[in-house]
Design a protein around this motif. Structure first.
Motif, mmCIF file in Angstrom:
data_model
loop_
_atom_site.group_PDB
_atom_site.id
_atom_site.type_symbol
_atom_site.label_atom_id
_atom_site.label_comp_id
_atom_site.label_asym_id
_atom_site.label_seq_id
_atom_site.Cartn_x
_atom_site.Cartn_y
_atom_site.Cartn_z
ATOM 1 N N PHE A 197 57.850 48.985 30.682
ATOM 2 C CA PHE A 197 58.145 48.942 32.121
ATOM 3 C C PHE A 197 57.303 47.867 32.801
ATOM 4 O O PHE A 197 57.798 47.070 33.595
ATOM 5 C CB PHE A 197 57.821 50.289 32.777
ATOM 6 C CG PHE A 197 58.866 51.339 32.560
ATOM 7 C CD1 PHE A 197 59.881 51.512 33.490
ATOM 8 C CD2 PHE A 197 58.847 52.150 31.446
ATOM 9 C CE1 PHE A 197 60.853 52.479 33.306
ATOM 10 C CE2 PHE A 197 59.814 53.124 31.241
ATOM 11 C CZ PHE A 197 60.816 53.290 32.181
ATOM 12 N N ALA A 198 56.003 47.864 32.493
ATOM 13 C CA ALA A 198 55.102 46.906 33.122
ATOM 14 C C ALA A 198 55.537 45.476 32.807
ATOM 15 O O ALA A 198 55.566 44.611 33.679
ATOM 16 C CB ALA A 198 53.673 47.138 32.651
ATOM 17 N N ASP A 201 58.510 44.557 34.799
ATOM 18 C CA ASP A 201 58.161 44.329 36.203
ATOM 19 C C ASP A 201 57.606 42.940 36.396
ATOM 20 O O ASP A 201 58.015 42.197 37.273
ATOM 21 C CB ASP A 201 57.070 45.324 36.622
ATOM 22 C CG ASP A 201 57.652 46.553 37.277
ATOM 23 O OD1 ASP A 201 58.825 46.488 37.681
ATOM 24 O OD2 ASP A 201 56.946 47.556 37.388
ATOM 25 N N ASP A 202 56.586 42.629 35.596
ATOM 26 C CA ASP A 202 55.885 41.365 35.779
ATOM 27 C C ASP A 202 55.095 41.072 34.506
ATOM 28 O O ASP A 202 54.032 41.643 34.283
ATOM 29 C CB ASP A 202 54.943 41.496 36.988
ATOM 30 C CG ASP A 202 54.286 40.167 37.338
ATOM 31 O OD1 ASP A 202 54.289 39.259 36.481
ATOM 32 O OD2 ASP A 202 53.789 40.034 38.458
ATOM 33 N N SER A 205 51.433 39.806 34.983
ATOM 34 C CA SER A 205 50.476 40.833 35.394
ATOM 35 C C SER A 205 50.171 41.782 34.244
ATOM 36 O O SER A 205 49.036 42.229 34.086
ATOM 37 C CB SER A 205 51.024 41.643 36.564
ATOM 38 O OG SER A 205 51.256 40.814 37.659
ATOM 39 N N ALA A 206 51.198 42.094 33.443
ATOM 40 C CA ALA A 206 50.996 43.000 32.320
ATOM 41 C C ALA A 206 49.942 42.423 31.391
ATOM 42 O O ALA A 206 49.056 43.118 30.909
ATOM 43 C CB ALA A 206 52.304 43.220 31.582
ATOM 44 N N ARG A 208 47.613 40.296 32.266
ATOM 45 C CA ARG A 208 46.333 40.276 32.971
ATOM 46 C C ARG A 208 45.630 41.629 32.925
ATOM 47 O O ARG A 208 44.414 41.703 32.866
ATOM 48 C CB ARG A 208 46.566 39.889 34.438
ATOM 49 C CG ARG A 208 45.934 38.571 34.811
ATOM 50 C CD ARG A 208 46.071 38.354 36.289
ATOM 51 N NE ARG A 208 46.931 37.218 36.562
ATOM 52 C CZ ARG A 208 47.562 37.028 37.709
ATOM 53 N NH1 ARG A 208 47.470 37.920 38.672
ATOM 54 N NH2 ARG A 208 48.293 35.967 37.899
ATOM 55 N N VAL A 209 46.425 42.702 33.001
ATOM 56 C CA VAL A 209 45.814 44.022 32.993
ATOM 57 C C VAL A 209 45.285 44.362 31.604
ATOM 58 O O VAL A 209 44.401 45.204 31.465
ATOM 59 C CB VAL A 209 46.839 45.081 33.457
ATOM 60 C CG1 VAL A 209 46.297 46.479 33.307
ATOM 61 C CG2 VAL A 209 47.204 44.825 34.897
ATOM 62 N N GLY A 210 45.810 43.682 30.591
ATOM 63 C CA GLY A 210 45.272 43.895 29.262
ATOM 64 C C GLY A 210 46.272 44.441 28.256
ATOM 65 O O GLY A 210 45.886 44.842 27.173
ATOM 66 N N PHE A 211 47.548 44.486 28.627
ATOM 67 C CA PHE A 211 48.543 44.895 27.649
ATOM 68 C C PHE A 211 48.730 43.786 26.624
ATOM 69 O O PHE A 211 48.681 42.597 26.978
ATOM 70 C CB PHE A 211 49.902 45.143 28.330
ATOM 71 C CG PHE A 211 49.985 46.442 29.057
ATOM 72 C CD1 PHE A 211 49.847 47.645 28.369
ATOM 73 C CD2 PHE A 211 50.207 46.479 30.419
ATOM 74 C CE1 PHE A 211 49.948 48.851 29.039
ATOM 75 C CE2 PHE A 211 50.292 47.682 31.094
ATOM 76 C CZ PHE A 211 50.157 48.866 30.399
ATOM 77 N N SER B 90 49.023 41.665 41.134
ATOM 78 C CA SER B 90 49.243 42.041 39.733
ATOM 79 C C SER B 90 49.516 43.531 39.547
ATOM 80 O O SER B 90 48.957 44.155 38.650
ATOM 81 C CB SER B 90 48.045 41.656 38.862
ATOM 82 O OG SER B 90 47.803 40.295 38.961
ATOM 83 N N PHE B 92 52.417 46.836 39.210
ATOM 84 C CA PHE B 92 53.728 47.056 38.598
ATOM 85 C C PHE B 92 54.594 47.910 39.516
ATOM 86 O O PHE B 92 54.381 49.113 39.628
ATOM 87 C CB PHE B 92 53.566 47.719 37.232
ATOM 88 C CG PHE B 92 52.653 46.933 36.352
ATOM 89 C CD1 PHE B 92 53.040 45.682 35.897
ATOM 90 C CD2 PHE B 92 51.404 47.399 36.034
ATOM 91 C CE1 PHE B 92 52.193 44.922 35.123
ATOM 92 C CE2 PHE B 92 50.549 46.653 35.257
ATOM 93 C CZ PHE B 92 50.949 45.411 34.803
ATOM 94 N N LEU B 95 56.128 51.311 38.255
ATOM 95 C CA LEU B 95 55.267 52.429 37.891
ATOM 96 C C LEU B 95 54.725 53.088 39.155
ATOM 97 O O LEU B 95 54.719 52.492 40.232
ATOM 98 C CB LEU B 95 54.107 51.942 37.009
ATOM 99 C CG LEU B 95 54.491 51.171 35.747
ATOM 100 C CD1 LEU B 95 53.270 50.932 34.875
ATOM 101 C CD2 LEU B 95 55.551 51.893 34.947
ATOM 102 N N LEU B 107 43.905 51.585 29.122
ATOM 103 C CA LEU B 107 43.957 50.460 28.185
ATOM 104 C C LEU B 107 42.592 50.176 27.594
ATOM 105 O O LEU B 107 42.450 49.928 26.403
ATOM 106 C CB LEU B 107 44.474 49.213 28.900
ATOM 107 C CG LEU B 107 45.977 49.035 28.909
ATOM 108 C CD1 LEU B 107 46.353 47.932 29.875
ATOM 109 C CD2 LEU B 107 46.470 48.686 27.520
#
Lengths: 323, 498
Positions: A197-198, A201-202, A205-206, A208-211, B90, B92, B95, B107
């Motif tokens: 999903f993340a 979405d973007d 950003s995914a 950047r968040v660490g995925f 940044s 989502f 969600l 994470l």
């Protein structure tokens, strides 16, 4: 009150209401519709399109699109059935694992191109569909495996059913619903599922968040391929036939069902419940067209209209939400 | 001064062909609110990227808690407690709030499964830290920009944050939301966390910060406690020149037939019974909180709200404004709020963007004359002082200020009689802003253009308008003469409107 409002605004609710309305309408025209036999048949017709829809849903949430699943399903089905025939193998577990793995490998093949070369999913999957179908027909063969040559174990599996009040409900319906629950759990309760999903979405950003977004893409397309492969073999066990040219034109029905269920082709949005309802609605519409003796060719027109209308509705809703 | 949290000593960063930062000394202390001021390209963003570990520097030293650090990376920066909130947040949108908040923590703990109850708990904790309440199950996509920002801040503060960097955090916020943000920033400071604030808006810098650092052309030109700064001093430091602050005076004939006369205009539920006149050469400001109906009013005048009520006259003749085309033909031009999505074709050239609204002037029969289009565009580029010589350049490659000039220039080509500007200098740096103001005033004085300027930027309105209309809940609440008014007078009035 707020809960009720959000419930009403969900696209699942809308699809459900439409389903009920159509059922009431058809039931009024032809009361035979409500007979258990007919309803169970309807459910049975959901199984294959439904599993394929789960496959497309995963990819669509990630922001992509997959038109290669019919080819993957055909390849997984045909190769597995041929292997079973050649070896005289009599189980079903191993063949289904085999078909799923063939689908998985094909799906990962898509992911390599999409992730590594950053190619557009539509183009990649169009290409891989064509390659897989071509290889299957060119290298493996074109002859249909008929009921006389079909492995009996597969046929027996496909026929297994439950006796409910004198009518037979195919056990495959439970296989489908079980898979739907698994996919739902995966998408909503695992980090990898949420990462799809993340990512939809973007993607930036995914990351950047660490995925691990590369992994996300592999999982999304791999899972899609695996589900397609599984659906392929299940299909042949339900119709006692393995045709390498099968599933042509399924893309439209399945994508229509997923879009009907509220998934967004721009990614990030979609749910298993919505997809299951969307599949049911689509099958219901096609089924009632048959009951009303409307010519086969017109079904395509109806499905096309359904896609355009459903997409228009979601686009309209999104614009309203943005304003 | 306390031991600095992060200190740069003589840090230089070069890019091919330019020095982005030139021997910068910079420090930020724990629990300090520091404002970084500077025009686009002054080195602010480069500095942020060095402090957050995104860029490696070429010379100098970076110290954390007084100890030199080598091989600083984004990961090391996060470990040191540096968190950046980018302009796009940044987040989502699909969600939920709880998931957005919890995701980073889950994470970092290498979780495989997501338990809704735990997301709820983490999310509630994060919001409680900021003392805000929000529906944790709402999808982030359904939130307002201000709420999204709060989610982003709450998320950034979930780890052991010691320095929070916010890049232009107030750009998309209304006055009241800015206040809420500032309350949160002070809350964060009270917890001992330092905040590095990057902003274009002087008033906000002066209000929130304790210290201000001004950058120009990759150098730190001024630094000191906020109390020592005034808007004029910051502007001077940022631009290296004095920018005229004299106000606009209109000397037209008040008895003359108005250029645009609006009577009892209404749009649905959002605008009621709005009447006002706009005379040739006037620059009339229009302000009000978000949702006051000011944008709807502008859109109605530009033919984008078909079915509106009331009457609009141009030089006494009634106008039909049901489509954009009718508005354009009547001589009304509109520069939208969001030039990215509403005004410019980013991947097309300057010339093509310029002639987009004046296509008739460069076509002969069905054919477009490229030569004439280029010539026309070149004239406008010079006229608007757009910083390029190449009209074939993509508009997307220009700075915000220059893009805005392309839009204004484009509308001037249509020979408008009334120009409506919505947020004409949002996201534009000071030098560019002054240039745009100068040009608008010129047009009003020399060409007798009537201008309606919608803005949240009170100093901009006071400086450039000869009248200011305040809108509230769809109606005009006040028609102010800015002479003798100060910024605070207007802010007070806006506050009482809530």
């Amino acid at each position: 009150m707020d809960r009720l409002k959000t419930l009403l605004r969900r696209s699942e609710t809308a699809v459900f209401v439409i389903v009920v309305l159509i059922m009431v309408l058809i039931g009024a025209i032809n009361p035979a519709f409500w007979q258990a036999d007919n309803l169970f048949n309807l459910l049975r017709a959901n199984v294959i399109i439904g599993i394929m829809a789960l496959s497309v849903l995963t990819v669509m949430i990630s922001g992509g699109i997959d038109v290669s699943f019919p080819a993957f399903a055909a390849a997984a089905m045909y190769l597995t059935v041929l292997a079973m025939e050649a070896t005289g193998y009599q189980g079903v577990v191993l063949p289904f694992i085999g078909a799923t793995l063939i689908g998985l490998v094909c799906g990962l093949f898509n992911a390599v191109f999409i992730s590594t070369f950053r190619m557009i999913p539509l183009i990649v999957t169009l290409g891989s569909a064509s390659v897989v179908r071509g290889l299957l027909l060119g290298l493996v063969g074109t002859s249909i495996v008929n009921i006389d040559r079909m492995p009996p174990a597969l046929i027996a599996f496909g026929r297994s059913s439950l006796d409910i009040g004198g009518a037979k409900l195919s056990a495959m319906v439970f296989v489908y619903l079980g898979l739907a629950v698994l996919v739902w759990l995966f998408l909503t309760r695992t980090m990898t599922g949420r990462s799809i999903f993340a990512y939809g979405d973007d993607a930036e950003s995914a990351k950047r968040v660490g995925f691990n977004t590369r992994r996300t893409v592999y999982v999304a397309y791999g899972l899609a391929g695996a589900l397609a492969g599984f659906a392929g073999l299940l299909h042949s066990s339900m119709i006692w036939l393995a045709n390498p040219r099968d599933f042509v034109g399924y893309e439209l029905d399945v994508i229509a069902a997923v879009v009907l269920g509220g998934a967004s082709i721009f990614g990030g949005r979609g749910s298993v419940l919505g997809t299951v309802l969307g599949v049911f609605l689509l099958v219901l519409i096609k089924n009632s067209l048959i009951i009303m003796r409307i010519d086969n060719t017109w079904q395509g027109v109806v499905v096309g209209c359904v896609i355009v209308l459903a997409t228009a509705l979601t686009a309209w809703r999104d614009r309203k939400a943005a304003a | 001064m306390a031991e600095p949290l992060i200190e740069l000593r003589g840090v230089t960063k070069r890019f091919p062909g330019m020095t982005a930062l030139d021997a910068i000394d910079f420090r930020i202390a724990p629990a300090e609110i520091l404002c970084l001021a500077g025009e686009n390209g002054s080195g602010k963003s480069t500095l942020i990227k060095i402090v957050s570990g995104v860029y490696a520097y070429d010379e100098g030293e970076l110290l954390i808690d007084g100890a030199p650090v080598s091989g600083f990376s984004p990961r090391a920066a996060i470990a040191a407690g540096v968190q950046v909130i980018y302009q796009d947040f940044s987040l989502f949108p699909s969600l939920t709030v709880a998931e957005n908040l919890a995701m980073g923590r889950l994470l970092s703990e290498n979780r495989r499964l997501v338990a809704p109850a735990e997301c709820q708990r983490l999310g509630a904790e994060a919001l409680a830290r900021l003392d805000v309440t929000m529906d944790l199950d709402a999808r982030v996509g359904s939130l307002s920009t201000a709420d999204r920002q709060i989610v982003a801040i709450a998320r950034a503060l979930m780890s052991r944050t010691r320095l929070l960097i916010m890049d232009e955090p107030t750009t998309a916020l209304t006055g009241r939301e800015v206040e809420r943000l500032f309350a949160i920033v002070r809350e964060i400071k009270a917890k001992g966390i330092a905040v590095l604030f990057v902003s274009h808006k002087m008033r906000e810098m002066l209000e929130i910060s304790e210290r201000i650092c001004v950058f120009r052309n990759g150098r730190k030109v001024e630094e000191g406690p906020t109390a020592e700064f005034t808007e004029g001093r910051i502007t001077r430091a940022m631009t290296g020149q004095d920018i005229g602050q004299e106000r606009y005076v209109w000397s037209g004939d008040i008895a003359a037939e108005p250029r645009l006369s609006v009577r009892a205009l209404g749009v649905g539920e959002r605008v009621h019974d709005v009447s006002f006149d706009l005379r040739a050469g006037e620059i009339v400001g229009l302000s009000g909180l978000l949702g006051s109906g000011r944008t709807e009013l502008a859109l109605a005048l530009f033919g984008m709200e078909p079915g509106h009520r009331g009457e609009v006259r141009m030089d006494g003749a009634p106008l039909k404004l049901e489509t954009v085309q009718q508005a354009v033909e009547a001589g009304i031009a509109y520069v939208p709020e969001d030039r990215l999505s509403e005004g410019l074709f980013m991947t097309q050239s300057i010339a093509r963007n310029m002639v987009a609204s004046a296509i008739d002037r460069v076509t002969h029969g069905p054919f477009l004359s490229d030569g004439e289009a280029t010539a026309l565009a070149e004239r406008t580029v010079a006229d608007m002082r757009i910083a390029t010589t190449d009209v074939d350049k993509q508009v997307g490659k220009l700075s915000g200020g220059n893009q805005q000039r392309v839009i204004i220039g484009r509308w001037l080509l249509t020979g408008p009689r009334v120009l409506i500007l919505n947020g004409p200098t949002v996201g534009v740096d000071i030098g560019s802003k002054a240039e745009i103001h100068r040009r608008i005033r010129d047009l009003a004085v020399k060409d007798g253009l009537a201008v309606l300027m919608i803005s949240d930027d009170v100093p901009e309105l006071l400086q450039n308008c000869n009248r200011i209309l305040l809108m509230h809940r769809g109606a005009i609440e006040a028609d102010l003469d800015p002479r003798g008014l100060e910024e605070d007078d207007i802010h007070t009035r806006l506050k009482t409107l809530r």
